[in-house]
Design an enzyme around this catalytic site. Structure first.
Site: not given
Ligand code: NAP
Length: 247
Positions: A159, A155
């Site tokens: 990133k 990861y």
């Molecule tokens: P999440 O709740 O797990 O949601 C992930 C999203 O990505 C869902 O809409 C999923 O679609 C979609 N997805 C996954 N694989 C995909 C693919 N191959 N093609 C198209 N769509 C795909 O994640 P989140 O926490 O909101 O995170 C969103 C972003 O922020 C990510 O890039 C993550 O790395 C980043 N981020 C998150 C955090 C955190 O603390 N949450 C911190 C830093 C960065 P489905 O619903 O259809 O599965």
């Protein structure tokens, strides 16, 4: 409204941070192309909420790591809306594990979605944005991409790669009035962090000066700013949204 007559493609728009981004841009007047991987119900709920805010929305099931699917999605978006003003590369996954135990397939899966997916979406939108002489691209990186994190080598690599990609693309595209920026969220309350063990959560909280996890909407608002006309002279930057964690 900031995004009146603007069209935004948001990857991973069905849940979590992506849902909040879709809603924020919809409330501010954008038409939304919502890309999701497979959770049709969540995509439908987000789309309904955006429509309730007055937006046009199209849901596209598209795996961002698949070149043909990404190409088809961007083509369909242009066919339907005539343009793409904003691309938010938010889709992301984790497959955590310590290095010694990490399977090659888990490394590849994370790199394919988080980094290659971002590359493919940029590659397939740039032609349209160049023709328009206008574009705003915001890539979702992570504090883990800035600082590393044990158990997240795949990861962190993905990133950190997103940050390099952001800067190279920003330099290439600046003359075409296309900005490319990244955000680096810390710990945000979504399905992704709900999967963390309570001990890991407590350890995370201990190093966040703000003393709390972030909300998806707090990330969405910053992204909306970077995607707006007002941010025209900001490119190649990485904005941490982490309650002070990466200071
Ligand atoms: P999440 O709740 O797990 O949601 C992930 C999203 O990505 C869902 O809409 C999923 O679609 C979609 N997805 C996954 N694989 C995909 C693919 N191959 N093609 C198209 N769509 C795909 O994640 P989140 O926490 O909101 O995170 C969103 C972003 O922020 C990510 O890039 C993550 O790395 C980043 N981020 C998150 C955090 C955190 O603390 N949450 C911190 C830093 C960065 P489905 O619903 O259809 O599965």
């Amino acid at each position: 409204m900031r995004f009146e007559n603007k069209v935004a493609v948001v990857t991973g728009g069905s849940r979590g941070i992506g849902r909040a981004i879709c809603l924020e841009l919809a409330r501010q007047g954008a038409s939304i192309v919502l890309c999701y991987a497979g959770n049709e119900q969540a995509a439908g709920e987000t789309a309904e909420a955006c429509r309730a805010a007055g937006a046009r929305v199209t849901c596209v099931r598209c795996d961002v790591s698949d070149a043909q699917q990404v190409k088809d999605m961007m083509k369909a978006a242009v066919r339907e809306y005539g343009r793409i003003d904003v691309l938010v590369n938010n889709a992301g996954v984790t497959r955590d594990g310590f290095l010694l135990m990490m399977r090659e397939s888990d490394y590849d899966a994370v790199l394919d979605t988080n980094l290659k997916g971002t590359f493919l979406c940029i590659k397939n939108v740039v032609h349209t944005m160049m023709k328009q002489n206008y574009g705003r691209i915001v890539n979702v990186s992570s504090v883990t991409g800035l600082r590393g994190n044990p158990g997240q080598a795949n990861y962190a690599a993905s990133k950190a790669g997103v940050i390099g990609l952001t800067k190279a693309a920003a330099k290439e595209l600046a003359m075409k009035n296309i900005t490319v920026n990244a955000v680096a969220p810390g710990f945000i309350e979504t399905d992704m962090t709900a999967a963390m063990h309570s001990a890991a959560k407590a350890a995370a909280l201990a190093v966040i000066p703000a003393g709390r996890l972030g909300q998806a909407q707090e990330v969405a608002r910053a992204i909306a700013f970077l995607a707006s006309d007002e941010a025209a002279y900001i490119t190649g930057q990485v904005l941490a949204i982490d309650g002070g964690m990466s200071m």
